[in-house]
Design an enzyme around this catalytic site. Structure first.
Site, PDB file in Angstrom:
ATOM      1  N   ARG A  27      32.334  79.839  28.440  1.00 46.46           N
ATOM      2  CA  ARG A  27      32.147  78.783  27.366  1.00 46.46           C
ATOM      3  C   ARG A  27      32.896  77.485  27.660  1.00 46.46           C
ATOM      4  O   ARG A  27      33.699  76.965  27.103  1.00 46.46           O
ATOM      5  CB  ARG A  27      32.862  79.283  26.096  1.00 46.46           C
ATOM      6  CG  ARG A  27      32.193  80.559  25.335  1.00 46.46           C
ATOM      7  CD  ARG A  27      30.879  80.168  24.814  1.00 46.46           C
ATOM      8  NE  ARG A  27      30.271  80.941  23.987  1.00 46.46           N
ATOM      9  CZ  ARG A  27      29.591  82.126  24.357  1.00 46.46           C
ATOM     10  NH1 ARG A  27      29.348  82.173  25.767  1.00 46.46           N
ATOM     11  NH2 ARG A  27      29.338  82.990  23.401  1.00 46.46           N
TER      12      ARG A  27
ATOM     13  N   SER B 235      31.339  81.900  16.917  1.00 48.57           N
ATOM     14  CA  SER B 235      32.595  82.383  17.538  1.00 48.57           C
ATOM     15  C   SER B 235      33.675  81.380  17.401  1.00 48.57           C
ATOM     16  O   SER B 235      33.319  80.392  17.813  1.00 48.57           O
ATOM     17  CB  SER B 235      32.502  82.915  18.763  1.00 48.57           C
ATOM     18  OG  SER B 235      31.282  84.111  18.792  1.00 48.57           O
TER      19      SER B 235
ATOM     20  N   GLU C 197      37.473  78.703  20.438  1.00 51.22           N
ATOM     21  CA  GLU C 197      36.239  78.283  21.530  1.00 51.22           C
ATOM     22  C   GLU C 197      35.706  76.997  20.633  1.00 51.22           C
ATOM     23  O   GLU C 197      34.869  75.883  21.389  1.00 51.22           O
ATOM     24  CB  GLU C 197      35.264  79.339  21.136  1.00 51.22           C
ATOM     25  CG  GLU C 197      34.257  79.277  22.081  1.00 51.22           C
ATOM     26  CD  GLU C 197      32.852  79.270  21.371  1.00 51.22           C
ATOM     27  OE1 GLU C 197      32.494  78.157  21.730  1.00 51.22           O
ATOM     28  OE2 GLU C 197      32.388  80.079  20.573  1.00 51.22           O
TER      29      GLU C 197
END
Ligand code: EPU
Length: 335
Positions: free
Chosen positions: A165, A235, A331
């Site tokens: 990520r 997420s 994130e």
């Protein structure tokens, strides 16, 4: 191209947080895009693609660029075999429409990344991933403008410095992605990698690329909230890496802790598991809470603002830290 001032950004972030952009514009060509960079050389800049991985805690004191530059072309590469397909896709194309386009034509490599919200240009920024695949595996090149110098640069896969990520684009915040060149294949063999997906495909002997896309869509629809119905940004936290020793300690009390070997003695564990066991699965505080089917996702149930989200984030982080000694890292990008 017009410039707008004090523009409400609520409809430009999937969390539906309110904030005003000091200046806002929507370039529809690369020339317009260059123009807005040179018209406002000294303003802080934010590029919004789909707005699916960010939210606002305050007004944005600068120029928000919301590009709408579409297009796709197949690049033939004389030196490559027919097996390989190269596509250059402009940044504002919708990600899942692009995945559908490829799957329909039997182009292989993107099927596990079906139904991820957002644009093609946003995909490399956080190196989107799902069901054992990451977009870095199929990116050959990213073409971007350096917003400080106005120069157009081409980043090879290695130069994108992809991580979990993460990428050079996310870390530096100074490039505006114009297009992405993908390297896809024609031959498809399903390789079982991810339990949820394998289960969904267990009745099909040789799943096609379309079967995999359909299965991914079913799994995602069951687990993940539709951001159009319940505003969220996917997420919220990254899955954390911890030492094997730390994992063993937690396992003594929670034997089913997911722990996948990584490198340098580290294991990747599950943020959803930690949040769940910390008592935060489906927990709600006013208009903000975790999604009951997947506690890694924080959902705006009404009119929560960015600061409500941050307060709730801190609460979840505090609970996980005090029980497991693990710091969860967001994130999602917070502005
Ligand atoms: N789990 C629980 N309780 C729950 C749900 C899950 O304990 O209520 C545990 C289970 O042990 C489960 C594990 O969490 O096996 C993993 O859950 P899941 O398979 O749903 O995946 P994830 O690790 O939580 C990641 C990505 C998702 C991606 C899925 C599927 C990150 C931060 N998230 O989630 O990506 O779709 O895998 O591959 O890596 C996103 O980035 O926005 C995103 C949705």
């Amino acid at each position: 191209m017009d410039y707008y001032t004090k523009t409400q950004l609520k409809n430009y972030n999937s969390f539906k947080t309110e904030a005003l952009a000091k200046i806002f514009c929507q370039p529809t060509t690369i020339e317009e895009l260059r123009k807005c960079l040179s018209d406002y050389p000294h303003e802080k800049k934010l590029i919004i693609g789909g707005g699916c991985n960010l939210f606002f805690t305050k007004d944005f004191d600068g120029l928000v660029i919301y590009p709408n530059i579409k297009g796709l072309r197949e690049i033939s590469d004389e030196e490559e075999e027919d097996e390989d397909i190269f596509l250059e896709v402009n940044a504002s194309e919708n990600w899942d429409e692009f995945v559908a386009y490829c799957v329909e034509r039997g182009f292989v490599g993107l099927e596990n990344l079906s139904l991820i919200p957002g644009t093609v240009g946003a995909a490399p920024i956080q190196n989107i991933g799902a069901y054992g695949a990451e977009v870095k595996d199929v990116i050959r090149e990213v073409v971007a403008v350096d917003m400080e110098t106005g120069e157009t640069l081409s980043f090879s896969n290695a130069e994108c410095e992809f991580g979990y990520r993460d990428s050079i684009f996310k870390r530096t915040n100074k490039y505006l992605i114009l297009s992405v060149v993908f390297h896809l294949k024609r031959t498809f063999v399903y390789v079982p990698k991810y339990a949820d997906l394998n289960k969904e495909l267990e009745d099909i002997e040789e799943p096609s690329v379309q079967d995999v896309r359909d299965a991914v869509i079913r799994v995602r629809q069951r687990k993940l909230p539709d951001e159009k119905v319940l505003p969220n940004a996917g997420s919220f936290f990254k899955n954390p890496y911890i030492t094997q020793e730390h994992a063993d300690k937690i396992k003594a009390e929670y034997p089913d802790l997911p722990a996948f070997p990584y490198k340098d003695g580290l294991v990747k564990t599950s943020a959803a598991f930690l949040i769940d066991k910390a008592g935060y699965k489906g927990k709600r505080a006013g208009d903000i809470g975790t999604y009951p089917n997947q506690p890694l996702i924080i959902v705006n149930y009404g009119s929560a603002d960015g600061n409500d989200i941050v307060r709730f984030m801190n609460e979840v982080q505090g609970a996980v830290k005090s029980i497991f000694g693990i710091e969860l890292e967001p994130e999602v990008r917070i502005f």
